[in-house]
Design an enzyme around this catalytic site. Sequence first.
Site, PDB file in Angstrom:
ATOM      1  NE  ARG A 260      61.622  43.055  85.553  1.00 35.32           N
ATOM      2  CZ  ARG A 260      61.941  44.212  86.139  1.00 35.32           C
ATOM      3  NH1 ARG A 260      61.552  44.426  87.385  1.00 35.32           N
ATOM      4  NH2 ARG A 260      62.621  45.151  85.518  1.00 35.32           N
TER       5      ARG A 260
ATOM      6  CB  VAL B 250      59.523  48.385  85.939  1.00 37.60           C
ATOM      7  CG1 VAL B 250      59.665  47.158  86.830  1.00 37.60           C
ATOM      8  CG2 VAL B 250      58.045  48.726  85.772  1.00 37.60           C
ATOM      9  CB  SER B 251      63.923  49.575  89.715  1.00 40.24           C
ATOM     10  OG  SER B 251      63.516  50.883  90.028  1.00 40.24           O
ATOM     11  CB  ALA B 252      67.581  46.689  87.119  1.00 34.89           C
TER      12      ALA B 252
END
Length: 289
Positions: A24, A58-60
């Site tokens: 990530r 960038v989503s959780a």
Amino acid sequence: MVAALAGYDVRDGRVLDAMRRVPRHEFLAHVADLDLVHDVDRAVAVPGFDPEQVTTSVSAPGIVAVMLQLLELEPGMRVLEIGAGSGYNAALLAEIGCTVTAVDIDETLIEPTQQRLAGLGYDVRVVHGDGDLGVPEHAPYDRVVATVGCNDLSPAWFDQLAPGGFMLVPLKHGYLHPLVRAADHRSRPVGRSGFVRMLGRQDELPPWDLPPTDGWDAAYFTALRILPGAAHDDRSIQATVDEWRSMGEPPMSDFESTWVPRGTGHGRWVIPRIHHDQVVALAPTRIPG
């Protein structure tokens, strides 16, 4: 990060393995705080074409994993992602074994996202365009997933679905984005989310200016009664919540929708959207009396 996903009831082994393997931090190289990068509850903004507002994030990890699980993915599936962003979600889809086409309206993201994915070994097609149009030249798709808050389910997405496929879309209802699963012009809410709004043709509705109310289910019901651009006050909001309570406080998962051409919808709850009328009904087993 992956251990913390247990709190989101994510049990799909393919999803968990992909979350372990995809780095990530490579998709958030501008963020030095690795605790922030891997916080399951935190989305992180990504610099885009407009420095004055957040247009991409960038989503959780929590919502990313939940959505991947809801997609019921199998290796070899063809997936269209609306909202490529930095490419993190596309990398996870590719890690699971899907053939991925990702589209984004922000032209400044396309080349760096493509290079980032290729550099990590992910063969993902990243396309510049208005996601509302889909990417017809690579259709049909077994899944269409939007990773951006939408005002409608595009007719193009329905057209580009393969037989037996479905879409998963964070669909605006008031200030919320319930996750909606749809196919064959029918849909139902299956989860909860919050996303940056989708730009382009989808960003053409008047404001849906509803204040936060008694939780997700009451807020969803309120959005069925007080439509985009409609005037409201505290009294009308309370009356709507009281009506919801009188009906037995049905959860949003007990509602279902059909999607018809704009201007042709009929029924108690009809929401005019960009291309469609969303005609919402309470599931027959939940109708009082």
